[in-house]
Design an enzyme around this catalytic site. Sequence first.
Site, PDB file in Angstrom:
ATOM      1  N   THR A 133       0.846  -1.197   0.000  1.00  0.00           N
ATOM      2  CA  THR A 133       0.000   0.000   0.000  1.00  0.00           C
ATOM      3  C   THR A 133       0.880   1.245   0.000  1.00  0.00           C
ATOM      4  O   THR A 133       2.017   1.224   0.459  1.00  0.00           O
ATOM      5  CB  THR A 133      -0.913   0.026   1.235  1.00  0.00           C
ATOM      6  OG1 THR A 133      -0.103  -0.138   2.405  1.00  0.00           O
ATOM      7  CG2 THR A 133      -1.939  -1.078   1.184  1.00  0.00           C
ATOM      8  N   THR A 134       0.325   2.335  -0.513  1.00  0.00           N
ATOM      9  CA  THR A 134       1.090   3.572  -0.629  1.00  0.00           C
ATOM     10  C   THR A 134       1.086   4.330   0.694  1.00  0.00           C
ATOM     11  O   THR A 134       0.036   4.559   1.285  1.00  0.00           O
ATOM     12  CB  THR A 134       0.511   4.467  -1.730  1.00  0.00           C
ATOM     13  OG1 THR A 134       0.391   3.705  -2.933  1.00  0.00           O
ATOM     14  CG2 THR A 134       1.414   5.654  -1.977  1.00  0.00           C
TER      15      THR A 134
END
Length: 262
Positions: A36-37
């Site tokens: 995930t960012t």
Amino acid sequence: MQMTPQMGYDRAITVFSPDGRLFQVEYAREAVKRGTTAAGVKSKDGVVLLVDKRITSRLIEAESIEKIFQIDDHIGAATSGLVADARALVDRARVEAQINKVSYDEQVGVEVLAKKICDHKQSYTQYGGARPYGTALLIAGVDDSRPRLFETDPSGALLEYKATAIGAGRSSFMEIFETDYSDDMDMDAAIMLGMKALYRSTEGKLNAATLEVGLVTLEERQFRKLSEDEVETYVTRIQEELKDEFADEEENTESSEEGAEE
């Protein structure tokens, strides 16, 4: 069958390929790129971390997924990659912070802590029998007079940034940061810049329940996570500011589809 020149060089962390690469470290970086960012943005009065937790099932309790951690009173960290690896590093960072407090009766410096974690990560790229950590950390905090933001790599490399991102959406985030970041922005503007990058990377599908935001200011010197209501306020603001962006794209898409059908 003829063997390719690179075959076999990825079987042990201690073996360099002929062109000077450590493939196991590069594979660990790929684990981070698939995560995930997470983003960090410095302002003139503090630093903020933002993570989109990317919930994969409506049955998952969103609060059970933790991607931002408090390390010490004045330091927090955001992670991308293998979360289990990140938890092990966070636990180690917390111990290092407390060792510094007991030994010197003062809070550990953000850069000192980041270097200790990177030294530990680097040791797992040098000796056989263990794999590298498949996670990257953004370490954010405040020193005596300024906010600090460091990005750590699975190789143990360390860089300080004004604004940066790790994970799957890094390239799109960095484009926005390169264009819109300003050295004199305040904390509110820094949060809105991070929200803008999140909004565009998710194509307008922001949900406060799946966002984590943590910040620390020079005035309070206390890292804390924003409540869901506080996050919802920022989500509403960014949706109001940028609501026309994706609406125009959807209209153009619909009109082109109609034209193709005719």
